[in-house]
Design an enzyme around this catalytic site. Structure first.
Site, PDB file in Angstrom:
ATOM      1  N   CYS A 113       0.859  -1.188   0.000  1.00  0.00           N
ATOM      2  CA  CYS A 113       0.000   0.000   0.000  1.00  0.00           C
ATOM      3  C   CYS A 113       0.890   1.230   0.000  1.00  0.00           C
ATOM      4  O   CYS A 113       1.937   1.252   0.647  1.00  0.00           O
ATOM      5  CB  CYS A 113      -0.901   0.007   1.228  1.00  0.00           C
ATOM      6  SG  CYS A 113      -2.029   1.421   1.272  1.00  0.00           S
ATOM      7  N   CYS A 120       0.336   0.043  10.380  1.00  0.00           N
ATOM      8  CA  CYS A 120      -0.232  -0.997   9.517  1.00  0.00           C
ATOM      9  C   CYS A 120       0.863  -1.820   8.856  1.00  0.00           C
ATOM     10  O   CYS A 120       1.782  -1.267   8.238  1.00  0.00           O
ATOM     11  CB  CYS A 120      -1.099  -0.315   8.459  1.00  0.00           C
ATOM     12  SG  CYS A 120      -1.644  -1.421   7.143  1.00  0.00           S
ATOM     13  N   GLY A 163      -3.934  -3.069   1.047  1.00  0.00           N
ATOM     14  CA  GLY A 163      -4.113  -2.059   0.013  1.00  0.00           C
ATOM     15  C   GLY A 163      -5.200  -1.059   0.284  1.00  0.00           C
ATOM     16  O   GLY A 163      -6.040  -1.242   1.170  1.00  0.00           O
ATOM     17  N   SER A 218     -11.334   5.049   7.576  1.00  0.00           N
ATOM     18  CA  SER A 218     -10.349   4.838   8.649  1.00  0.00           C
ATOM     19  C   SER A 218      -9.905   6.195   9.161  1.00  0.00           C
ATOM     20  O   SER A 218      -9.053   6.839   8.562  1.00  0.00           O
ATOM     21  CB  SER A 218      -9.149   4.060   8.104  1.00  0.00           C
ATOM     22  OG  SER A 218      -9.583   2.812   7.638  1.00  0.00           O
ATOM     23  N   LEU A 219     -10.470   6.619  10.264  1.00  0.00           N
ATOM     24  CA  LEU A 219     -10.202   7.967  10.758  1.00  0.00           C
ATOM     25  C   LEU A 219      -9.040   7.963  11.774  1.00  0.00           C
ATOM     26  O   LEU A 219      -8.058   8.657  11.616  1.00  0.00           O
ATOM     27  CB  LEU A 219     -11.478   8.558  11.360  1.00  0.00           C
ATOM     28  CG  LEU A 219     -11.557  10.080  11.411  1.00  0.00           C
ATOM     29  CD1 LEU A 219     -11.389  10.690  10.029  1.00  0.00           C
ATOM     30  CD2 LEU A 219     -12.869  10.529  12.033  1.00  0.00           C
ATOM     31  N   ASN A 294      -3.806  -3.877  16.702  1.00  0.00           N
ATOM     32  CA  ASN A 294      -3.132  -5.151  16.543  1.00  0.00           C
ATOM     33  C   ASN A 294      -1.644  -4.814  16.427  1.00  0.00           C
ATOM     34  O   ASN A 294      -1.230  -4.235  15.427  1.00  0.00           O
ATOM     35  CB  ASN A 294      -3.622  -5.743  15.210  1.00  0.00           C
ATOM     36  CG  ASN A 294      -3.816  -7.227  15.275  1.00  0.00           C
ATOM     37  OD1 ASN A 294      -3.196  -7.921  16.072  1.00  0.00           O
ATOM     38  ND2 ASN A 294      -4.677  -7.705  14.416  1.00  0.00           N
ATOM     39  N   CYS A 337      -4.319  -6.811   9.150  1.00  0.00           N
ATOM     40  CA  CYS A 337      -4.068  -6.368   7.782  1.00  0.00           C
ATOM     41  C   CYS A 337      -2.608  -6.518   7.345  1.00  0.00           C
ATOM     42  O   CYS A 337      -1.723  -5.852   7.857  1.00  0.00           O
ATOM     43  CB  CYS A 337      -4.513  -4.913   7.741  1.00  0.00           C
ATOM     44  SG  CYS A 337      -4.091  -3.995   6.298  1.00  0.00           S
TER      45      CYS A 337
HETATM   46  N1  SAH Z   1      -6.662   0.820   3.157  1.00  0.00           N
HETATM   47  C1  SAH Z   1      -7.965   0.727   3.682  1.00  0.00           C
HETATM   48  C2  SAH Z   1      -8.426  -0.698   3.883  1.00  0.00           C
HETATM   49  C3  SAH Z   1      -7.426  -1.690   4.413  1.00  0.00           C
HETATM   50  S1  SAH Z   1      -6.938  -1.481   6.099  1.00  0.00           S
HETATM   51  C4  SAH Z   1      -8.085   1.507   4.966  1.00  0.00           C
HETATM   52  O1  SAH Z   1      -7.055   1.921   5.503  1.00  0.00           O
HETATM   53  O2  SAH Z   1      -9.201   1.730   5.399  1.00  0.00           O
HETATM   54  C5  SAH Z   1      -8.390  -1.995   6.997  1.00  0.00           C
HETATM   55  C6  SAH Z   1      -8.489  -1.430   8.378  1.00  0.00           C
HETATM   56  O3  SAH Z   1      -7.514  -1.995   9.252  1.00  0.00           O
HETATM   57  C7  SAH Z   1      -8.293   0.080   8.421  1.00  0.00           C
HETATM   58  O4  SAH Z   1      -9.265   0.671   9.256  1.00  0.00           O
HETATM   59  C8  SAH Z   1      -6.926   0.180   9.029  1.00  0.00           C
HETATM   60  O5  SAH Z   1      -6.708   1.435   9.604  1.00  0.00           O
HETATM   61  C9  SAH Z   1      -6.950  -0.967  10.019  1.00  0.00           C
HETATM   62  N2  SAH Z   1      -5.637  -1.375  10.516  1.00  0.00           N
HETATM   63  C10 SAH Z   1      -4.468  -1.419   9.851  1.00  0.00           C
HETATM   64  N3  SAH Z   1      -3.478  -1.858  10.644  1.00  0.00           N
HETATM   65  C11 SAH Z   1      -4.042  -2.100  11.856  1.00  0.00           C
HETATM   66  C12 SAH Z   1      -3.541  -2.560  13.113  1.00  0.00           C
HETATM   67  N4  SAH Z   1      -2.253  -2.853  13.262  1.00  0.00           N
HETATM   68  N5  SAH Z   1      -4.409  -2.687  14.140  1.00  0.00           N
HETATM   69  C13 SAH Z   1      -5.720  -2.387  13.974  1.00  0.00           C
HETATM   70  N6  SAH Z   1      -6.260  -1.960  12.828  1.00  0.00           N
HETATM   71  C14 SAH Z   1      -5.423  -1.797  11.784  1.00  0.00           C
HETATM   72 FE1  SF4 Z   2      -2.867   1.304   3.432  1.00  0.00          FE
HETATM   73 FE2  SF4 Z   2      -5.100   1.029   4.879  1.00  0.00          FE
HETATM   74 FE3  SF4 Z   2      -2.748   0.094   5.782  1.00  0.00          FE
HETATM   75 FE4  SF4 Z   2      -3.153   2.708   5.649  1.00  0.00          FE
HETATM   76  S1  SF4 Z   2      -4.261   1.255   6.951  1.00  0.00           S
HETATM   77  S2  SF4 Z   2      -1.314   1.652   4.975  1.00  0.00           S
HETATM   78  S3  SF4 Z   2      -4.381   2.883   3.824  1.00  0.00           S
HETATM   79  S4  SF4 Z   2      -3.845  -0.614   4.009  1.00  0.00           S
END
Ligand code: SAH
Ligand code: SF4
Length: 346
Positions: A113, A120, A163, A218-219, A294, A337
């Protein structure tokens, strides 16, 4: 040359191919049903076709978008995570969560991504490439076939894997449309949820298209200064710009919007953030999905505690904003993710 992936075609494309081979129109419909209603994955399974046509399909198209390389089952057996290899050796993952009645599938739209959110695992690996619509479709069909064998079916699809779907907008929507095709898999638009980091022009485009697909944003922070430390995209689109586009979305579609919030201890799980968020969401048809962070290798933040999560939720609820704390599923198999794929890429 690589054969085109059959899942990249919509019904019209397939009909045109069949027509150019001098085949009657009903053959395309038979193949479509084979793929999307019988979940056949190899040309030889298409027993409704003459042998010569099965051979032609084999010569002209690739049926194998993804090969499973690692399959992990959670200790309770209800969450399955599959790491797939794509044709070009890249890796993606998709996760199935079985509930009592529902089966929710979480799928990927890109390898890596480009958005670089610090917490993430996918963001930590950087951007490799977009998935084609067929590679997105194939993740759903893989699990549809697997569940069919268990006498179950996919009930919900969340586009929350690896992604940013709104960075790969056309392929993501083409995949949803293909899975939605009434003569094929016929998966209802309302059973999809697309999650975005908040690409404002695409939120606006999505609103204009008035799709029935659910939208999640995702705020993770209620003001720019804090959000910038975690989500670099905040440089481009401010929290207020995102929320304005969400407001327009709700007005245009009448649909409720979901905000996602990964609760990080002492960072964004504070009463101040909760109050700020409540103030900004007031009057908007929405819901907040908060989930304890996570933990990932590349980020030092910690998950919130149960008490702090409850307090966060209470502040929102008291202000009239619905909020639920989601449980982490599949934590023992790195179902967060991108966690497995980032390891596979080394
Ligand atoms: N890119 C998109 C969709 C994929 S991520 C997005 O960001 O919305 C899906 C969700 O998982 C998002 O809300 C993201 O912020 C959350 N996420 C990513 N890494 C995370 C983690 N380590 N712990 C909790 N949520 C996480
Ligand atoms: Fe990409 Fe969503 Fe992960 Fe942010 S949370 S890096 S937008 S996959």
């Amino acid at each position: 040359m690589m054969r085109p992936l059959i899942y990249d075609l919509d019904q019209t494309d397939l009909s045109q191919h069949l027509e150019s081979w001098g085949q009657p129109a009903y053959r395309a419909r038979q193949i479509w049903r084979g793929l999307y209603q019988n979940f056949w994955v190899r040309p030889e399974e298409f027993t409704n076709l003459p042998a010569a046509l099965r051979l032609k399909l084999e010569e002209e198209f690739s049926f194998e978008a993804l090969s499973p390389i690692t399959i992990l089952e959670s200790s309770d057996g209800r969450t399955t995570k599959t790491l797939f290899r794509l044709k070009d050796e890249q890796a993606i993952e998709a996760v199935l969560m079985r509930y009592d009645r529902r089966c929710t599938l979480c799928i990927s739209t890109q390898v890596g991504c480009a958005m670089g959110c610090v917490f993430c695992a996918t963001g930590q690996m950087g951007f490799h490439r977009h998935l084609t619509s067929g590679e997105i479709v194939a993740q759903v069909m893989y699990y549809a076939r697997k569940l069919h064998a268990e006498g179950r079916s996919v009930t919900n699809v969340v586009v929350m894997g690896m992604g940013e779907p709104f960075h790969n907008y056309d392929n993501t929507m083409a995949a949803i449309d293909r899975l939605n095709d009434a003569e094929g898999y016929n998966f209802g638009a309302r059973r999809f949820t697309v999650s975005t980091v908040g690409l404002v022009p695409m939120i606006r485009r999505f609103a204009e298209e008035k799709r029935q697909v659910n939208l999640a944003i995702s705020l993770h922070a209620a003001e720019d200064a804090l959000r910038l430390t975690m989500l670099p995209i905040t440089k481009k689109y401010t929290v207020d710009e995102i929320l304005a586009s969400c407001d327009d979305y709700v007005r245009a579609t009448g649909r409720r919007i979901t905000f996602e919030w990964a609760l990080i201890r002492e960072v964004n799980d504070t009463p101040e953030q909760a109050r700020l968020l409540a103030g900004k969401l007031k009057g908007l048809l929405c819901h907040v999905n908060a989930i304890p962070l996570n933990p990932t290798q590349g980020f030092s933040g910690q998950a919130t505690t149960r008490e702090r999560a409850e307090a966060f939720k209470e502040i929102l609820n008291a202000a009239g904003i619905p909020c639920t704390i989601r449980l982490r599923r599949g934590i023992d198999i790195q179902a967060g993710c991108g966690q497995l794929a980032s390891r596979a890429q080394g």
